[in-house]
Design a protein around this motif. Structure first.
Motif, PDB file in Angstrom:
ATOM      1  N   LYS A  12      50.612  79.892  14.413  1.00 25.84           N
ATOM      2  CA  LYS A  12      50.345  80.146  15.863  1.00 25.84           C
ATOM      3  C   LYS A  12      50.406  81.474  16.343  1.00 25.84           C
ATOM      4  O   LYS A  12      51.303  82.361  15.776  1.00 25.84           O
ATOM      5  N   TYR A  14      50.023  83.819  19.412  1.00 25.82           N
ATOM      6  CA  TYR A  14      49.743  83.849  20.947  1.00 25.82           C
ATOM      7  C   TYR A  14      48.618  84.814  21.512  1.00 25.82           C
ATOM      8  O   TYR A  14      48.024  85.672  20.681  1.00 25.82           O
ATOM      9  N   CYS A  52      55.880  68.902  19.546  1.00 28.83           N
ATOM     10  CA  CYS A  52      56.149  67.958  20.924  1.00 28.83           C
ATOM     11  C   CYS A  52      55.059  68.156  21.913  1.00 28.83           C
ATOM     12  O   CYS A  52      55.025  67.480  22.641  1.00 28.83           O
ATOM     13  N   GLY A  53      54.117  69.147  21.524  1.00 36.83           N
ATOM     14  CA  GLY A  53      52.700  69.096  22.508  1.00 36.83           C
ATOM     15  C   GLY A  53      52.958  69.929  23.564  1.00 36.83           C
ATOM     16  O   GLY A  53      51.959  69.994  24.539  1.00 36.83           O
ATOM     17  N   ILE A  54      53.896  70.812  23.643  1.00 36.31           N
ATOM     18  CA  ILE A  54      53.999  71.668  24.850  1.00 36.31           C
ATOM     19  C   ILE A  54      53.249  73.076  24.626  1.00 36.31           C
ATOM     20  O   ILE A  54      52.706  73.851  25.568  1.00 36.31           O
ATOM     21  N   ASN A  56      49.976  74.849  22.422  1.00 38.21           N
ATOM     22  CA  ASN A  56      48.875  74.624  21.313  1.00 38.21           C
ATOM     23  C   ASN A  56      48.873  75.158  19.876  1.00 38.21           C
ATOM     24  O   ASN A  56      49.402  76.209  19.969  1.00 38.21           O
ATOM     25  N   TYR A  73      47.616  61.533  19.857  1.00 41.92           N
ATOM     26  CA  TYR A  73      48.954  62.422  20.523  1.00 41.92           C
ATOM     27  C   TYR A  73      49.750  61.312  21.390  1.00 41.92           C
ATOM     28  O   TYR A  73      51.071  61.379  21.570  1.00 41.92           O
ATOM     29  N   ARG A  74      48.959  60.152  21.697  1.00 46.55           N
ATOM     30  CA  ARG A  74      49.824  59.321  22.441  1.00 46.55           C
ATOM     31  C   ARG A  74      51.030  58.410  21.402  1.00 46.55           C
ATOM     32  O   ARG A  74      52.040  58.279  21.842  1.00 46.55           O
ATOM     33  N   ARG A  77      53.536  61.329  20.288  1.00 47.32           N
ATOM     34  CA  ARG A  77      54.676  61.606  21.338  1.00 47.32           C
ATOM     35  C   ARG A  77      55.338  60.643  21.736  1.00 47.32           C
ATOM     36  O   ARG A  77      56.620  60.650  22.311  1.00 47.32           O
ATOM     37  N   SER A  78      54.928  59.341  21.762  1.00 37.85           N
ATOM     38  CA  SER A  78      55.866  58.034  22.157  1.00 37.85           C
ATOM     39  C   SER A  78      57.063  58.108  21.134  1.00 37.85           C
ATOM     40  O   SER A  78      57.928  57.460  21.732  1.00 37.85           O
ATOM     41  N   LEU A  82      62.680  64.822  23.254  1.00 36.43           N
ATOM     42  CA  LEU A  82      62.805  66.257  23.357  1.00 36.43           C
ATOM     43  C   LEU A  82      63.983  66.766  24.341  1.00 36.43           C
ATOM     44  O   LEU A  82      63.788  66.500  25.388  1.00 36.43           O
ATOM     45  N   PRO A  84      64.972  70.168  25.553  1.00 39.26           N
ATOM     46  CA  PRO A  84      64.720  71.643  25.403  1.00 39.26           C
ATOM     47  C   PRO A  84      65.695  72.700  25.794  1.00 39.26           C
ATOM     48  O   PRO A  84      66.954  72.097  26.180  1.00 39.26           O
ATOM     49  N   SER A  88      66.238  72.735  32.237  1.00 40.40           N
ATOM     50  CA  SER A  88      65.194  72.523  33.159  1.00 40.40           C
ATOM     51  C   SER A  88      65.114  70.999  33.665  1.00 40.40           C
ATOM     52  O   SER A  88      65.007  69.985  32.936  1.00 40.40           O
TER      53      SER A  88
END
Lengths: 306, 253
Positions: A12, A14, A52-54, A56, A73-74, A77-78, A82, A84, A88
């Motif tokens: 990754k 950024y 978790c897909g948050i 990229n 992804y469906r 993710r199902s 998570l 965090p 939040s």
């Protein structure tokens, strides 16, 4: 056995050019509690966020339950829940509505019975009609866990789950995590409390500057990298370490009234016996002795500062 | 398709409307009533008819459209901005919902709210002014189409905004002037020729004109052009939203 989480050559970078993860390879097995340790900014949250897909990924492959997190992804993710790191939460919704919302969002039909069980397990049942903004920090943390469990995930990520919670709640959470594991949930937790990892984890991963530097079974890690210490309170003060002991890993402490012998966990028997024999031969008597094992924290500090 | 996911987002957003009924419903209704009282009854009674329609009745479509645009933008923008602001967006991003499903949930709720509001204002207007609706189905179609289009626009603003100030800038600084200059209170035929030409660059002119046609059968531009322009704006918004989700702009790093 197919791993629940499989990460291969994950990188990754950024937008600003900062490389947060460098060629991460990791497998997490079904039903285990995996603790991911690392100092601040090591890449723990980035790794979890990608899975978790948050966030990229830049390159590499990540699978959850065998499903690619991008192409499938469906399905991927199902399977995942998570919690965090940041608190939040919604403010104006009731606990019940917020947890029910999470279940629906993850594609599950309403099941008031399940929501009730989750809320009761987390001691939130009495607060179900309260607005989240009226809850304490610890209660909000429980709400976040309830939201993550609302859709009955097979894999649960807990990113610093007990940060800022009191001791009692922390113990409650540990108990809850153990129960979840017993029910077959795979748990991945990051924590600053090494005590937490030591208490709960089956395996430990250490991440430093975006690289996984170690993945090991906790017990094996403690045996392999752990140190033991034998402290002898002497009858008579020593000015210096006798010549016969200079080859041993010993040191004097407490102004010569204490002799400390440090040894690898794996070699304990031979080393301690030899030391005590030598002391006997030299006529050095002691009135008390204690042994102490190094904690996971000390091992961790040693690893990340290497 | 994750229908439970869409339903969850939709109901969650609709619940916000229920919680904030004063702000979401009463406030815009009262504001619009004041317009009817001042421009419809007080000033309107001293003004001549426009295209044989009393002034009070003439401004109804424009005033409904004013509320519709502002509320559609505001509802959708807040709907998506608030989870971004509070951090709860993580849940939507990590859920097994597609981009389309997320948009249907948020925009659908925002459009429903503003459509309901538009209808409430129409009913309220009846207490102040007599009016007829010549083409009720067209009126309803314009109402829904405009709500959806501008809710999508609001959704884009909610993603783009990185502070509460930016959420207000576009509706207050751009949309309000466009609505006021878009023929809410007058027919653009009443303007000097040069301003008539300039007005045709204002997309709101087409919305109000088409909506007014549905009421009274009169319009500043042909109704077909009104529908086409609304659809063009809708298509632009859909394009921007799909780009946002494809690139993860302001959502995924």
């Amino acid at each position: 056995m197919q791993p629940d989480i499989s990460v291969k050559h994950l990188n990754k970078v950024y937008a600003g050019g900062f490389q947060a993860l460098k060629d991460i390879n990791l497998e997490i097995h079904p039903g285990e509690i995996f603790a991911l340790l690392g100092p601040n900014g090591a890449g723990k949250t980035t790794l979890i966020s990608i899975i978790c897909g948050i966030v990229n990924k830049t390159s590499g492959e990540v699978r959850a339950g065998g499903y690619d997190i991008v192409k499938d992804y469906r399905k991927a993710r199902s399977l995942i829940g998570l919690v965090p790191q940041e608190l939040s939460t919604d403010a104006f919704e009731t606990v019940w509505d917020a947890v029910s919302f999470s279940r629906g969002l993850f594609g599950k039909a309403p099941d008031p019975g399940h929501i009730e069980r989750v809320l009761k397990a987390l001691s939130l049942w009495d607060k179900r009609n309260n607005r989240i903004m009226s809850l304490s920090g610890g209660m909000k943390r429980r709400v976040m866990i309830a939201k993550a469990l609302s859709h009955e995930p097979r894999i649960l990520f807990l990113d610093e789950p007990t940060a800022g919670v009191d001791v009692e709640l922390r113990r409650d959470m540990w108990e809850m995590v153990r129960k979840l594991r017993e029910s077959g949930v795979t748990i991945i937790l990051t924590t600053h409390y090494i005590e937490e990892a030591e208490e709960m984890a089956d395996r430990i991963g250490v991440i430093r500057q975006g690289e996984i530097i170690l993945v090991e079974d906790k017990t094996r890690l403690m045996t392999k990298l752990g140190k033991k210490e034998l402290r002898l309170q002497l009858q008579q003060r020593l000015d210096r370490i006798p010549g016969e002991l200079t080859l041993e890993p010993v040191e004097l402490a407490n102004d010569g009234w204490e002799l400390i012998f440090t040894f690898d966990s794996q070699q304990e028997q031979a080393g301690v016996a030899r030391l005590l024999r030598t002391l006997g031969d030299l006529g050095i008597e002691y009135r008390d002795l204690q042994t102490r094992e190094s904690s996971l924290e000390e091992i961790f500090v040693g690893l990340v500062h290497e | 398709m994750n229908l439970h996911g869409i339903r969850a987002i939709y109901l969650f957003e609709m619940a916000r409307m229920k919680r904030t009924v004063m702000q979401s419903v009463l406030s815009p209704v009262i504001s619009t009533c004041l317009y009817f009282v001042v421009f419809g009854s007080a000033i309107g009674s001293r003004m001549g008819d426009i295209n044989s329609i009393s002034y009070g009745a003439y401004i109804i479509p424009g005033l409904v459209m004013l509320t519709l645009l502002m509320q559609s933008i505001s509802n959708a923008a807040f709907g998506i901005y608030m989870p971004r602001f509070s951090g709860t967006i993580y849940e939507v991003l990590s859920a097994p919902v597609s981009y389309l499903e997320v948009v249907v949930g948020y925009v659908g709720a925002a459009a429903t709210k503003s459509t309901i509001l538009g209808l409430i204002i129409l009913i309220t207007a009846r207490f102040f002014v007599d009016y007829a609706i010549l083409h009720p189905l067209w009126m309803l179609s314009f109402l829904v189409l405009t709500s959806v289009t501008f809710s999508l626009f609001g959704f884009i603003i909610g993603i783009w905004a990185d502070g509460f100030e930016k959420l207000q800038i576009v509706p207050m600084m751009i949309v309000t002037p466009l609505v006021f200059l878009g023929g809410t209170f007058y027919s653009i035929d009443m303007l000097p020729e040069v301003w008539q030409t300039i007005s045709l660059f204002n997309p709101v002119v087409y919305l109000i004109s088409g909506f007014r046609w549905a009421f009274y059968g009169v319009s500043d531009v042909h109704v077909g052009i009104s529908v086409a322009m609304t659809l063009v704006f809708l298509a632009i918004c859909v394009g921007i939203v799909s780009w946002i989700f494809r690139t993860g702009y302001r959502l995924r790093t």
